[in-house]
Motif scaffolding. Sequence first.
Motif, PDB file in Angstrom:
ATOM      1  N   MET A 185       0.866  -1.175   0.000  1.00 57.86           N
ATOM      2  CA  MET A 185       0.000   0.000   0.000  1.00 57.86           C
ATOM      3  C   MET A 185       0.904   1.226   0.000  1.00 57.86           C
ATOM      4  SD  MET A 185      -3.312   0.605   0.020  1.00 57.86           S
ATOM      5  CE  MET A 185      -4.233  -0.612   0.977  1.00 57.86           C
ATOM      6  N   SER A 186       1.215   1.702  -1.198  1.00 53.54           N
ATOM      7  CA  SER A 186       2.254   2.710  -1.389  1.00 53.54           C
ATOM      8  C   SER A 186       1.699   4.129  -1.369  1.00 53.54           C
ATOM      9  CB  SER A 186       2.952   2.466  -2.731  1.00 53.54           C
ATOM     10  OG  SER A 186       3.884   3.484  -3.016  1.00 53.54           O
ATOM     11  N   GLY A 187       2.591   5.077  -1.066  1.00 51.49           N
ATOM     12  CA  GLY A 187       2.295   6.476  -1.334  1.00 51.49           C
ATOM     13  C   GLY A 187       2.529   6.730  -2.811  1.00 51.49           C
ATOM     14  N   PHE A 188       2.356   7.971  -3.240  1.00 49.18           N
ATOM     15  CA  PHE A 188       2.582   8.301  -4.642  1.00 49.18           C
ATOM     16  C   PHE A 188       4.038   8.032  -5.013  1.00 49.18           C
ATOM     17  CE2 PHE A 188      -1.052  11.485  -4.142  1.00 49.18           C
ATOM     18  CZ  PHE A 188      -1.971  10.597  -4.704  1.00 49.18           C
ATOM     19  N   LEU A 189       4.239   7.381  -6.147  1.00 48.16           N
ATOM     20  CA  LEU A 189       5.580   6.921  -6.513  1.00 48.16           C
ATOM     21  C   LEU A 189       6.473   8.010  -7.089  1.00 48.16           C
ATOM     22  CD1 LEU A 189       4.641   3.385  -7.854  1.00 48.16           C
ATOM     23  CD2 LEU A 189       6.015   3.916  -5.826  1.00 48.16           C
ATOM     24  N   TYR A 190       5.979   9.256  -7.174  1.00 38.89           N
ATOM     25  CA  TYR A 190       6.910  10.342  -7.493  1.00 38.89           C
ATOM     26  C   TYR A 190       7.717  10.727  -6.248  1.00 38.89           C
ATOM     27  CZ  TYR A 190       3.110  13.440  -5.771  1.00 38.89           C
ATOM     28  OH  TYR A 190       2.120  14.046  -5.037  1.00 38.89           O
ATOM     29  N   LYS A 191       7.327  10.188  -5.095  1.00 39.22           N
ATOM     30  CA  LYS A 191       8.081  10.426  -3.871  1.00 39.22           C
ATOM     31  C   LYS A 191       9.201   9.398  -3.754  1.00 39.22           C
ATOM     32  CE  LYS A 191       5.901  11.458  -0.104  1.00 39.22           C
ATOM     33  NZ  LYS A 191       6.229  12.875   0.108  1.00 39.22           N
ATOM     34  N   SER A 192      10.391   9.846  -3.447  1.00 33.97           N
ATOM     35  CA  SER A 192      11.532   8.935  -3.361  1.00 33.97           C
ATOM     36  C   SER A 192      11.318   7.874  -2.293  1.00 33.97           C
ATOM     37  CB  SER A 192      12.818   9.722  -3.064  1.00 33.97           C
ATOM     38  OG  SER A 192      12.752  10.354  -1.787  1.00 33.97           O
ATOM     39  N   VAL A 193      10.672   8.249  -1.181  1.00 31.02           N
ATOM     40  CA  VAL A 193      10.476   7.273  -0.103  1.00 31.02           C
ATOM     41  C   VAL A 193       9.593   6.119  -0.561  1.00 31.02           C
ATOM     42  CG1 VAL A 193      10.909   8.799   1.845  1.00 31.02           C
ATOM     43  CG2 VAL A 193       8.650   8.765   0.829  1.00 31.02           C
ATOM     44  N   ALA A 194       8.566   6.422  -1.356  1.00 34.43           N
ATOM     45  CA  ALA A 194       7.672   5.364  -1.855  1.00 34.43           C
ATOM     46  C   ALA A 194       8.417   4.450  -2.826  1.00 34.43           C
ATOM     47  CB  ALA A 194       6.450   5.981  -2.535  1.00 34.43           C
ATOM     48  N   ARG A 195       9.229   5.057  -3.700  1.00 33.61           N
ATOM     49  CA  ARG A 195       9.991   4.259  -4.677  1.00 33.61           C
ATOM     50  C   ARG A 195      11.035   3.398  -3.987  1.00 33.61           C
ATOM     51  NH1 ARG A 195      10.364   9.263  -7.122  1.00 33.61           N
ATOM     52  NH2 ARG A 195      12.624   9.326  -6.797  1.00 33.61           N
ATOM     53  N   MET A 196      11.730   3.968  -3.009  1.00 31.72           N
ATOM     54  CA  MET A 196      12.774   3.216  -2.319  1.00 31.72           C
ATOM     55  C   MET A 196      12.190   2.055  -1.512  1.00 31.72           C
ATOM     56  SD  MET A 196      15.059   6.527  -1.193  1.00 31.72           S
ATOM     57  CE  MET A 196      16.378   5.681  -0.330  1.00 31.72           C
ATOM     58  N   ARG A 197      11.052   2.295  -0.873  1.00 29.95           N
ATOM     59  CA  ARG A 197      10.414   1.210  -0.124  1.00 29.95           C
ATOM     60  C   ARG A 197       9.909   0.127  -1.077  1.00 29.95           C
ATOM     61  NH1 ARG A 197       7.513   5.330   4.288  1.00 29.95           N
ATOM     62  NH2 ARG A 197       9.535   6.201   4.929  1.00 29.95           N
ATOM     63  N   LEU A 198       9.497   0.539  -2.264  1.00 28.32           N
ATOM     64  CA  LEU A 198       9.098  -0.431  -3.292  1.00 28.32           C
ATOM     65  C   LEU A 198      10.289  -1.276  -3.722  1.00 28.32           C
ATOM     66  CD1 LEU A 198       7.115  -1.646  -5.337  1.00 28.32           C
ATOM     67  CD2 LEU A 198       7.605   0.305  -6.851  1.00 28.32           C
ATOM     68  N   GLU A 199      11.450  -0.655  -3.865  1.00 27.17           N
ATOM     69  CA  GLU A 199      12.658  -1.407  -4.230  1.00 27.17           C
ATOM     70  C   GLU A 199      12.999  -2.445  -3.164  1.00 27.17           C
ATOM     71  OE1 GLU A 199      14.436  -1.437  -7.117  1.00 27.17           O
ATOM     72  OE2 GLU A 199      12.669  -0.278  -7.730  1.00 27.17           O
ATOM     73  N   GLY A 200      12.841  -2.058  -1.896  1.00 25.03           N
ATOM     74  CA  GLY A 200      13.087  -3.006  -0.819  1.00 25.03           C
ATOM     75  C   GLY A 200      12.088  -4.155  -0.834  1.00 25.03           C
ATOM     76  N   TYR A 201      10.850  -3.837  -1.143  1.00 29.44           N
ATOM     77  CA  TYR A 201       9.781  -4.845  -1.278  1.00 29.44           C
ATOM     78  C   TYR A 201      10.145  -5.839  -2.377  1.00 29.44           C
ATOM     79  CZ  TYR A 201       5.054  -6.291  -2.970  1.00 29.44           C
ATOM     80  OH  TYR A 201       3.954  -6.977  -3.416  1.00 29.44           O
ATOM     81  N   LYS A 202      10.585  -5.325  -3.519  1.00 28.71           N
ATOM     82  CA  LYS A 202      10.958  -6.190  -4.647  1.00 28.71           C
ATOM     83  C   LYS A 202      12.158  -7.066  -4.294  1.00 28.71           C
ATOM     84  CE  LYS A 202       9.507  -3.091  -8.419  1.00 28.71           C
ATOM     85  NZ  LYS A 202      10.010  -2.263  -9.551  1.00 28.71           N
ATOM     86  N   LYS A 203      13.120  -6.484  -3.601  1.00 23.33           N
ATOM     87  CA  LYS A 203      14.330  -7.220  -3.240  1.00 23.33           C
ATOM     88  C   LYS A 203      13.998  -8.425  -2.362  1.00 23.33           C
ATOM     89  CE  LYS A 203      18.737  -6.732  -0.781  1.00 23.33           C
ATOM     90  NZ  LYS A 203      19.602  -5.817   0.027  1.00 23.33           N
TER      91      LYS A 203
END
Length: 332
Positions: A185-203
Amino acid sequence: MKKFVTIRDVAKAAGVSINTVSRALNDKPDINKDTKELVLKVAKELGYIKDATALSLRYGLTKVIGVILEDSSNPFFSEVLKGIESAAKKKGFNVIFMNTEKEYTLEEEAIKTMLSRRVDGIIISPTQEKSEDIEFLVNSQVPTVVLGVHFDEIEIPEVYSDDTHGGYLATKHLLEKGRRKIIYMSGFLYKSVARMRLEGYKKALNEYNIEFNESNVFEVEEGVENSYKKMLEIIDSEKVFDGVFCFNDISAIGVLRALRDKGFSVPEDVAVVGYDDISFSQFMEPPLTTVCIDKQREGELAFELLHDLIKKKKRTIQKIVLDVELKIRKTS
């Protein structure tokens, strides 16, 4: 209307020269102890307050910094602000605070207001919807520290947490608990924090040989009500899931309420992990498992970095990245 008490007024009442009053008020060593005590006593009785404008003209500093944060309703930012104010007070600085409510236009206005007040520097947690205002601050050479987010293409001092690792810890924990259909359940992906947490999720998914499915990522505007409504939509769509990684604890509150309203048991049916470890996360029912950031320390470091910039002690662009840790409670 009563006028402000001046140094001249203090000097007249104490029966000493203006220069003597100035030296006493500025704690200069070459003044008689009794005279100094007299001046300070008279100044206090008269209600004398130092003229910040005059000090600014003399020393080129206002001893005031501007803090621009994006969401005053989120307890995360109140704890960060507490750290900033604590560190600023130790250095004799005052803080002017403005809230942007995650609106880029309000962010632009806040920057203009701070600059019109001639603050010595700015700490800003930007929306990241656009970056022109941050580029403006860089070009204007106003001492500035970006707080809580990261810009890939702008060279500016930053203090933020290791959000990639945080996303990884949260997702790995859910996987270790046997969850295999995990929603982010992400924030808007133009935010670096949302993108970085997504990268951790994928990892974390990759480590468990689980293929990343984009349909399991939901961009949601931050807020309890927004995450609540989105979670209801997901449930009503009959999507199958057994774990939810939430962008922050505020989002997790809405998710937990929606799950409860739809008859899900947490963590038996669905495990939930939040992010930020805001003050009341441990008192929720059930207490929330969440990724912890040292919020007050983040604020302190942001001010310390800004203070170095103001004093021209730092010539290189610093990026300070704080460690995070997982606080395991009862939702997972």
